[in-house]
Design a protein around this motif. Structure first.
Motif, PDB file in Angstrom:
ATOM      1  N   MET A 111       6.153  -8.696  -4.692  1.00 33.65           N
ATOM      2  CA  MET A 111       4.806  -9.280  -4.713  1.00 33.65           C
ATOM      3  C   MET A 111       4.002  -8.743  -3.517  1.00 33.65           C
ATOM      4  N   ALA A 112       2.765  -8.328  -3.773  1.00 38.84           N
ATOM      5  CA  ALA A 112       1.908  -7.837  -2.684  1.00 38.84           C
ATOM      6  C   ALA A 112       0.923  -8.933  -2.261  1.00 38.84           C
ATOM      7  N   THR A 113       0.733  -9.066  -0.961  1.00 36.25           N
ATOM      8  CA  THR A 113      -0.164 -10.100  -0.420  1.00 36.25           C
ATOM      9  C   THR A 113      -1.401  -9.439   0.176  1.00 36.25           C
ATOM     10  N   ARG A 114      -2.576  -9.972  -0.157  1.00 35.33           N
ATOM     11  CA  ARG A 114      -3.822  -9.439   0.419  1.00 35.33           C
ATOM     12  C   ARG A 114      -4.235 -10.278   1.627  1.00 35.33           C
ATOM     13  N   LEU A 115      -4.623  -9.609   2.701  1.00 35.87           N
ATOM     14  CA  LEU A 115      -5.082 -10.341   3.890  1.00 35.87           C
ATOM     15  C   LEU A 115      -5.928  -9.425   4.782  1.00 35.87           C
ATOM     16  N   ARG A 116      -6.509  -9.991   5.839  1.00 40.64           N
ATOM     17  CA  ARG A 116      -7.267  -9.175   6.787  1.00 40.64           C
ATOM     18  C   ARG A 116      -6.888  -9.551   8.214  1.00 40.64           C
ATOM     19  N   PHE A 117      -7.037  -8.583   9.123  1.00 40.04           N
ATOM     20  CA  PHE A 117      -6.774  -8.823  10.540  1.00 40.04           C
ATOM     21  C   PHE A 117      -8.121  -9.020  11.209  1.00 40.04           C
ATOM     22  N   GLU A 118      -8.400 -10.278  11.623  1.00 37.46           N
ATOM     23  CA  GLU A 118      -9.721 -10.630  12.147  1.00 37.46           C
ATOM     24  C   GLU A 118     -10.776 -10.164  11.144  1.00 37.46           C
ATOM     25  N   ASN A 119     -11.579  -9.153  11.480  1.00 36.58           N
ATOM     26  CA  ASN A 119     -12.607  -8.757  10.509  1.00 36.58           C
ATOM     27  C   ASN A 119     -12.279  -7.444   9.811  1.00 36.58           C
ATOM     28  N   SER A 120     -11.031  -6.987   9.932  1.00 42.55           N
ATOM     29  CA  SER A 120     -10.677  -5.669   9.415  1.00 42.55           C
ATOM     30  C   SER A 120      -9.700  -5.754   8.236  1.00 42.55           C
ATOM     31  N   CYS A 121      -9.946  -4.910   7.246  1.00 46.47           N
ATOM     32  CA  CYS A 121      -9.024  -4.822   6.096  1.00 46.47           C
ATOM     33  C   CYS A 121      -7.940  -3.782   6.356  1.00 46.47           C
ATOM     34  N   GLU A 122      -8.052  -3.057   7.468  1.00 45.45           N
ATOM     35  CA  GLU A 122      -7.071  -2.001   7.774  1.00 45.45           C
ATOM     36  C   GLU A 122      -5.833  -2.637   8.411  1.00 45.45           C
ATOM     37  N   ILE A 123      -5.110  -3.422   7.626  1.00 44.63           N
ATOM     38  CA  ILE A 123      -4.012  -4.192   8.226  1.00 44.63           C
ATOM     39  C   ILE A 123      -2.819  -3.315   8.620  1.00 44.63           C
ATOM     40  N   THR A 172       8.603  -6.322  -0.423  1.00 48.27           N
ATOM     41  CA  THR A 172       7.265  -6.936  -0.330  1.00 48.27           C
ATOM     42  C   THR A 172       6.255  -5.944   0.248  1.00 48.27           C
ATOM     43  N   ALA A 173       4.975  -6.243   0.027  1.00 43.30           N
ATOM     44  CA  ALA A 173       3.907  -5.394   0.575  1.00 43.30           C
ATOM     45  C   ALA A 173       2.755  -6.278   1.027  1.00 43.30           C
ATOM     46  N   PHE A 174       2.016  -5.792   2.029  1.00 47.70           N
ATOM     47  CA  PHE A 174       0.814  -6.472   2.500  1.00 47.70           C
ATOM     48  C   PHE A 174      -0.306  -5.440   2.490  1.00 47.70           C
ATOM     49  N   CYS A 175      -1.458  -5.820   1.931  1.00 48.31           N
ATOM     50  CA  CYS A 175      -2.564  -4.863   1.895  1.00 48.31           C
ATOM     51  C   CYS A 175      -3.872  -5.557   2.262  1.00 48.31           C
ATOM     52  N   GLY A 176      -4.876  -4.759   2.578  1.00 52.50           N
ATOM     53  CA  GLY A 176      -6.165  -5.292   3.013  1.00 52.50           C
ATOM     54  C   GLY A 176      -6.823  -6.145   1.940  1.00 52.50           C
ATOM     55  N   SER A 177      -7.625  -7.108   2.353  1.00 51.31           N
ATOM     56  CA  SER A 177      -8.205  -8.067   1.402  1.00 51.31           C
ATOM     57  C   SER A 177      -9.235  -7.443   0.465  1.00 51.31           C
ATOM     58  N   ASP A 178      -9.712  -6.222   0.756  1.00 47.04           N
ATOM     59  CA  ASP A 178     -10.644  -5.541  -0.158  1.00 47.04           C
ATOM     60  C   ASP A 178      -9.932  -4.847  -1.317  1.00 47.04           C
ATOM     61  N   THR A 179      -8.606  -4.805  -1.287  1.00 47.57           N
ATOM     62  CA  THR A 179      -7.838  -4.139  -2.346  1.00 47.57           C
ATOM     63  C   THR A 179      -8.138  -4.802  -3.693  1.00 47.57           C
ATOM     64  N   THR A 180      -8.472  -3.984  -4.693  1.00 45.65           N
ATOM     65  CA  THR A 180      -8.847  -4.528  -6.010  1.00 45.65           C
ATOM     66  C   THR A 180      -7.609  -4.902  -6.820  1.00 45.65           C
ATOM     67  N   ALA A 181      -7.818  -5.643  -7.898  1.00 46.07           N
ATOM     68  CA  ALA A 181      -6.702  -6.060  -8.764  1.00 46.07           C
ATOM     69  C   ALA A 181      -5.987  -4.839  -9.359  1.00 46.07           C
ATOM     70  N   THR A 182      -6.762  -3.806  -9.688  1.00 43.38           N
ATOM     71  CA  THR A 182      -6.170  -2.581 -10.256  1.00 43.38           C
ATOM     72  C   THR A 182      -5.289  -1.890  -9.221  1.00 43.38           C
ATOM     73  N   GLU A 183      -5.824  -1.759  -7.989  1.00 41.90           N
ATOM     74  CA  GLU A 183      -5.039  -1.128  -6.909  1.00 41.90           C
ATOM     75  C   GLU A 183      -3.769  -1.935  -6.642  1.00 41.90           C
ATOM     76  N   LEU A 184      -3.901  -3.250  -6.660  1.00 44.36           N
ATOM     77  CA  LEU A 184      -2.760  -4.140  -6.412  1.00 44.36           C
ATOM     78  C   LEU A 184      -1.681  -3.954  -7.474  1.00 44.36           C
ATOM     79  N   SER A 185      -2.121  -3.833  -8.714  1.00 48.68           N
ATOM     80  CA  SER A 185      -1.197  -3.646  -9.833  1.00 48.68           C
ATOM     81  C   SER A 185      -0.439  -2.318  -9.691  1.00 48.68           C
ATOM     82  N   VAL A 186      -1.159  -1.253  -9.291  1.00 47.24           N
ATOM     83  CA  VAL A 186      -0.531   0.060  -9.071  1.00 47.24           C
ATOM     84  C   VAL A 186       0.520  -0.048  -7.955  1.00 47.24           C
ATOM     85  N   ILE A 187       0.158  -0.736  -6.860  1.00 45.66           N
ATOM     86  CA  ILE A 187       1.071  -0.915  -5.719  1.00 45.66           C
ATOM     87  C   ILE A 187       2.334  -1.665  -6.161  1.00 45.66           C
TER      88      ILE A 187
END
Length: 245
Positions: A1-13, A203-218
């Motif tokens: 399962m991949a989790t979307r989040l951000r570090f302070e104001n950045s999606c480049e987690i 598991t994976a963690f990715c930036g909160s701007d990651t789209t549903a399509t990108e998430l599915s590929v990941i």
């Protein structure tokens, strides 16, 4: 399962974290909510360690590691080095290296078996990577970029690379790494894969701007749904055994 989040104001987690199969490093002085996402997902299986490297928080771009070891740039202070040695599992070798290209995370990428590196890396550094991380080392470019660590992310189960990687390069890299690879993006079209994504075998963690399509590929290329279902099966098996014992 991949989790979307951000570090302070950045999606480049991926800039502020380093995830492997035996430990996770998170930049210190970040928000508690950011740290707690990693803690809740990983704390049962691997240590989550807050740290800085060379007094900065961009730890994901400065170090390179896998389940066997961790390599740190020469800018790492003695105090940081000691803190990491104390905090990580005993089996993990922690070493500081004197490499001119000090943003190690931008110049290299690895899993537990293979490392891809910048073409201009010192021979000494290459030998140390092979020794400390226990991997085979290949000097490579990805879609013409020498910063291989920035433009790909791979685990022992799969990998994601720069969207402009040619089919021939994709096949060559896949053969070298012995894992399936897909060309794609994170954070709504960003080519800097490792900036927006950090991943291990389950598991994976990715930036909160990651789209549903990108998430599915990941989730598909890293086989994260399989990893999750096998973990659930293991958990169920354990609870059944403890019920009947």
């Amino acid at each position: 399962m991949a989790t979307r989040l951000r570090f302070e104001n950045s999606c480049e987690i991926g800039v502020f974290t380093k995830l492997t199969n035996s430990y996770c490093l998170v930049a210190n002085e970040g928000s508690d909510s950011f740290y707690s996402v990693f803690e809740s997902e990983l704390a049962d299986t691997i240590p989550v360690v807050k740290t800085s490297i060379g007094g900065t928080r961009i730890i994901g771009r400065l170090c390179i590691g896998n389940k066997k070891g961790l390599l740190l740039p020469h800018t790492t202070t003695d105090q940081e080095l000691q803190h990491l040695k104390n905090s990580l599992p005993d089996a993990v070798v922690v070493q500081r290296i004197n490499e001119r290209l000090s943003a190690l995370g931008n110049c290299m990428a690895c899993n537990d078996h293979v490392a891809l590196t910048h073409t201009d890396l010192d021979k000494e550094t290459e030998e140390m990577i092979a020794d400390v991380l226990g991997v085979e080392v290949f000097r490579q470019t990805i879609a013409g970029n020498v910063l291989v660590g920035s433009y790909c992310a791979f685990s022992n189960r799969g990998g994601l690379v720069h969207p402009h990687t040619s089919v021939e390069d994709l096949e060559e890299l896949s053969t070298l790494l012995q894992v399936p690879l897909v060309a794609g993006t994170v954070n709504r079209g960003s080519e800097v894969i490792a900036g927006g994504l950090t991943v291990n075998d389950w598991t994976a963690f990715c930036g909160s701007d990651t789209t549903a399509t990108e998430l599915s590929v990941i989730e598909n290329v890293f086989k994260l749904r399989e990893a999750q279902s096998s973990a659930i099966a293991d958990e169920t098996r354990k609870s059944l055994v403890s019920t009947y014992v």
